[in-house]
Design a protein around this motif. Structure first.
Motif, PDB file in Angstrom:
ATOM      1  N   ASP A   1       6.936  -1.468  -1.399  1.00 17.55           N
ATOM      2  CA  ASP A   1       6.635  -2.194  -0.161  1.00 17.55           C
ATOM      3  C   ASP A   1       6.509  -3.687  -0.479  1.00 17.55           C
ATOM      4  O   ASP A   1       5.541  -4.121  -1.113  1.00 17.55           O
ATOM      5  CB  ASP A   1       5.331  -1.658   0.437  1.00 17.55           C
ATOM      6  CG  ASP A   1       4.974  -2.320   1.762  1.00 17.55           C
ATOM      7  OD1 ASP A   1       5.659  -3.293   2.158  1.00 17.55           O
ATOM      8  OD2 ASP A   1       3.995  -1.877   2.396  1.00 17.55           O
ATOM      9  N   ARG A   2       7.488  -4.471  -0.033  1.00 14.31           N
ATOM     10  CA  ARG A   2       7.494  -5.892  -0.351  1.00 14.31           C
ATOM     11  C   ARG A   2       6.346  -6.655   0.320  1.00 14.31           C
ATOM     12  O   ARG A   2       6.041  -7.782  -0.061  1.00 14.31           O
ATOM     13  CB  ARG A   2       8.843  -6.515   0.066  1.00 14.31           C
ATOM     14  CG  ARG A   2      10.028  -5.996  -0.756  1.00 14.31           C
ATOM     15  CD  ARG A   2      11.336  -6.618  -0.288  1.00 14.31           C
ATOM     16  NE  ARG A   2      12.471  -6.144  -1.068  1.00 14.31           N
ATOM     17  CZ  ARG A   2      12.879  -6.702  -2.194  1.00 14.31           C
ATOM     18  NH1 ARG A   2      12.258  -7.765  -2.664  1.00 14.31           N
ATOM     19  NH2 ARG A   2      13.925  -6.213  -2.851  1.00 14.31           N
ATOM     20  N   THR A   3       5.739  -6.049   1.318  1.00 12.94           N
ATOM     21  CA  THR A   3       4.634  -6.723   2.009  1.00 12.94           C
ATOM     22  C   THR A   3       3.280  -6.410   1.372  1.00 12.94           C
ATOM     23  O   THR A   3       2.263  -6.961   1.790  1.00 12.94           O
ATOM     24  CB  THR A   3       4.592  -6.312   3.496  1.00 12.94           C
ATOM     25  OG1 THR A   3       4.206  -4.926   3.591  1.00 12.94           O
ATOM     26  CG2 THR A   3       5.940  -6.518   4.160  1.00 12.94           C
ATOM     27  N   MET A   4       3.277  -5.512   0.387  1.00 14.26           N
ATOM     28  CA  MET A   4       2.017  -5.101  -0.226  1.00 14.26           C
ATOM     29  C   MET A   4       1.431  -6.203  -1.100  1.00 14.26           C
ATOM     30  O   MET A   4       2.144  -6.875  -1.851  1.00 14.26           O
ATOM     31  CB  MET A   4       2.229  -3.829  -1.048  1.00 14.26           C
ATOM     32  CG  MET A   4       0.937  -3.222  -1.603  1.00 14.26           C
ATOM     33  SD  MET A   4      -0.268  -2.798  -0.328  1.00 14.26           S
ATOM     34  CE  MET A   4       0.662  -1.615   0.657  1.00 14.26           C
ATOM     35  N   THR A   5       0.131  -6.386  -0.975  1.00 12.20           N
ATOM     36  CA  THR A   5      -0.620  -7.338  -1.797  1.00 12.20           C
ATOM     37  C   THR A   5      -1.931  -6.665  -2.187  1.00 12.20           C
ATOM     38  O   THR A   5      -2.323  -5.656  -1.573  1.00 12.20           O
ATOM     39  CB  THR A   5      -0.933  -8.622  -1.020  1.00 12.20           C
ATOM     40  OG1 THR A   5      -1.782  -8.292   0.102  1.00 12.20           O
ATOM     41  CG2 THR A   5       0.341  -9.316  -0.534  1.00 12.20           C
TER      42      THR A   5
ATOM     43  N   LEU B   1      -6.310  -1.332   3.432  1.00 10.65           N
ATOM     44  CA  LEU B   1      -5.883   0.018   3.745  1.00 10.65           C
ATOM     45  C   LEU B   1      -6.887   1.054   3.243  1.00 10.65           C
ATOM     46  O   LEU B   1      -7.215   2.015   3.945  1.00 10.65           O
ATOM     47  CB  LEU B   1      -4.500   0.296   3.124  1.00 10.65           C
ATOM     48  CG  LEU B   1      -3.317  -0.457   3.729  1.00 10.65           C
ATOM     49  CD1 LEU B   1      -2.058  -0.201   2.897  1.00 10.65           C
ATOM     50  CD2 LEU B   1      -3.100  -0.036   5.188  1.00 10.65           C
TER      51      LEU B   1
ATOM     52  N   TYR C   1      -3.425  -6.331  -9.604  1.00  7.55           N
ATOM     53  CA  TYR C   1      -4.193  -5.391  -8.785  1.00  7.55           C
ATOM     54  C   TYR C   1      -5.473  -4.889  -9.438  1.00  7.55           C
ATOM     55  O   TYR C   1      -6.299  -4.250  -8.762  1.00  7.55           O
ATOM     56  CB  TYR C   1      -3.310  -4.180  -8.425  1.00  7.55           C
ATOM     57  CG  TYR C   1      -2.318  -4.474  -7.330  1.00  7.55           C
ATOM     58  CD1 TYR C   1      -2.561  -4.102  -6.009  1.00  7.55           C
ATOM     59  CD2 TYR C   1      -1.118  -5.122  -7.605  1.00  7.55           C
ATOM     60  CE1 TYR C   1      -1.651  -4.367  -4.995  1.00  7.55           C
ATOM     61  CE2 TYR C   1      -0.194  -5.397  -6.611  1.00  7.55           C
ATOM     62  CZ  TYR C   1      -0.468  -5.022  -5.302  1.00  7.55           C
ATOM     63  OH  TYR C   1       0.437  -5.289  -4.302  1.00  7.55           O
TER      64      TYR C   1
ATOM     65  N   ILE D   1       3.801   2.498  -2.484  1.00  6.21           N
ATOM     66  CA  ILE D   1       3.454   1.137  -2.045  1.00  6.21           C
ATOM     67  C   ILE D   1       4.030   0.066  -2.964  1.00  6.21           C
ATOM     68  O   ILE D   1       4.083  -1.106  -2.601  1.00  6.21           O
ATOM     69  CB  ILE D   1       1.928   0.944  -1.931  1.00  6.21           C
ATOM     70  CG1 ILE D   1       1.260   1.081  -3.320  1.00  6.21           C
ATOM     71  CG2 ILE D   1       1.330   1.919  -0.929  1.00  6.21           C
ATOM     72  CD1 ILE D   1      -0.195   0.641  -3.333  1.00  6.21           C
ATOM     73  N   TYR D   2       4.481   0.474  -4.152  1.00  6.65           N
ATOM     74  CA  TYR D   2       5.051  -0.527  -5.062  1.00  6.65           C
ATOM     75  C   TYR D   2       6.387  -1.033  -4.541  1.00  6.65           C
ATOM     76  O   TYR D   2       6.792  -2.150  -4.835  1.00  6.65           O
ATOM     77  CB  TYR D   2       5.213   0.067  -6.466  1.00  6.65           C
ATOM     78  CG  TYR D   2       5.583  -0.968  -7.510  1.00  6.65           C
ATOM     79  CD1 TYR D   2       4.636  -1.891  -7.957  1.00  6.65           C
ATOM     80  CD2 TYR D   2       6.875  -1.024  -8.040  1.00  6.65           C
ATOM     81  CE1 TYR D   2       4.971  -2.838  -8.905  1.00  6.65           C
ATOM     82  CE2 TYR D   2       7.211  -1.981  -8.988  1.00  6.65           C
ATOM     83  CZ  TYR D   2       6.257  -2.880  -9.419  1.00  6.65           C
ATOM     84  OH  TYR D   2       6.583  -3.833 -10.357  1.00  6.65           O
TER      85      TYR D   2
ATOM     86  N   LYS E   1      -4.027  -6.421   0.913  1.00  8.94           N
ATOM     87  CA  LYS E   1      -3.587  -5.391   1.853  1.00  8.94           C
ATOM     88  C   LYS E   1      -3.985  -4.008   1.358  1.00  8.94           C
ATOM     89  O   LYS E   1      -4.402  -3.152   2.156  1.00  8.94           O
ATOM     90  CB  LYS E   1      -2.076  -5.476   2.061  1.00  8.94           C
ATOM     91  CG  LYS E   1      -1.562  -4.492   3.098  1.00  8.94           C
ATOM     92  CD  LYS E   1      -0.061  -4.680   3.351  1.00  8.94           C
ATOM     93  CE  LYS E   1       0.452  -3.668   4.380  1.00  8.94           C
ATOM     94  NZ  LYS E   1       1.900  -3.846   4.653  1.00  8.94           N
ATOM     95  N   LEU E   2      -3.858  -3.784   0.056  1.00 10.45           N
ATOM     96  CA  LEU E   2      -4.282  -2.501  -0.510  1.00 10.45           C
ATOM     97  C   LEU E   2      -5.766  -2.278  -0.255  1.00 10.45           C
ATOM     98  O   LEU E   2      -6.177  -1.185   0.172  1.00 10.45           O
ATOM     99  CB  LEU E   2      -4.004  -2.468  -2.015  1.00 10.45           C
ATOM    100  CG  LEU E   2      -4.550  -1.243  -2.770  1.00 10.45           C
ATOM    101  CD1 LEU E   2      -3.914   0.039  -2.249  1.00 10.45           C
ATOM    102  CD2 LEU E   2      -4.309  -1.384  -4.270  1.00 10.45           C
TER     103      LEU E   2
END
Length: 259
Positions: free
Chosen positions: A241-245, A252, A112, A238-239, A248-249
């Protein structure tokens, strides 16, 4: 009774007496050995208890000897426990609880970091870094604490972000408490232009911010967090959240900035 029979009985009595004396000697030796072994066991147990007590004392003493609480320059939030990166005017805030010995923290940073740097640089995101010492507690040692203190020392001269990244780029394996050595932390400061100064070295070697690190670590424990890293975007974890990349961050944060 013949002379021969008398000699035979006398010889038997003598042999019986000799056997009794041998038995007494053997019993005495056995008692000595048992007592001696008992003493050794007691002394061994005392030694073990002494080692445990000594280690416990060192662990507690390292915290009690940290000195007065000195908040790093520019630290914010409750009790001044957050090191901010980015503009105050940012519409989104990322809160990161991390440990410089934590492999998962390094994985998060590696994935990230480019996006976070880009968003803080554009003014869309502010990051509040909170430093924990969870690995010191799990594996014993002082590397998490000493590295956090050194990072706080870097914050004093406006070099936190660069040094923060260097610590993760050079993170030792989890079981290696290399960051417990101040010489290693000072060596890594040489990778950040202008950081390795007499003032920085003194801050690291004296543990100027160690009490502050302890307070931050206590806040982490009281916060009910599951582990490091803990990453919250505007208060939402958000950590987990398995869909977070990273993409995506970024999306958002940019949407919040435009809205």
């Amino acid at each position: 009774m013949s002379e021969k029979n008398r000699d035979g009985k006398r010889t038997a009595r003598e042999r019986l007496a000799e056997e009794r004396e041998k038995q007494k000697s053997a019993d005495k030796r056995r008692r000595v050995l048992i007592v001696g072994a008992s003493v050794v066991c007691v002394l061994g147990l005392a030694a073990v208890i002494g080692v445990v007590a000594a280690n416990a004392g060192k662990d507690d003493g390292s915290k009690s000897a940290a000195g007065p609480l000195v908040v790093p320059s520019g630290a914010q939030g409750k009790d001044g426990l957050a090191i901010p990166v980015g503009k105050e005017s940012a519409k989104s805030t990322l809160t990161v609880w991390e440990d410089f010995r934590c492999p998962a923290c390094k994985a998060f940073e590696t994935a990230y970091r480019p996006v976070i740097h880009g968003l803080t640089g554009s003014g869309a995101l502010k990051v509040n870094y909170h430093l924990a010492t969870i690995i010191d507690g799990n594996l014993r040692g002082t590397g998490s604490r000493n590295a956090a203190n050194a990072a706080a020392c870097a914050q004093d001269v406006g070099k936190f972000t660069a040094y923060h990244d260097v610590l993760y780029e050079n993170q030792p394996v989890e079981s290696d408490d290399a960051y417990a050595e101040n010489s290693k932390l000072i060596e890594l400061a040489g990778k950040v232009k202008g950081l390795d100064t007499p003032a920085f070295r003194t801050c690291v070697e004296k543990g100027t911010h160690s009490s502050w690190v302890d307070k931050s670590a206590a806040a982490f424990r009281k916060g009910g967090f599951n582990g490091t890293p803990t990453v919250l975007l505007n208060g939402k974890n958000i950590y987990q959240d398995r869909t977070m990349t990273p993409a995506k961050l970024k999306q958002l944060v940019e949407q919040a900035d435009q809205g």
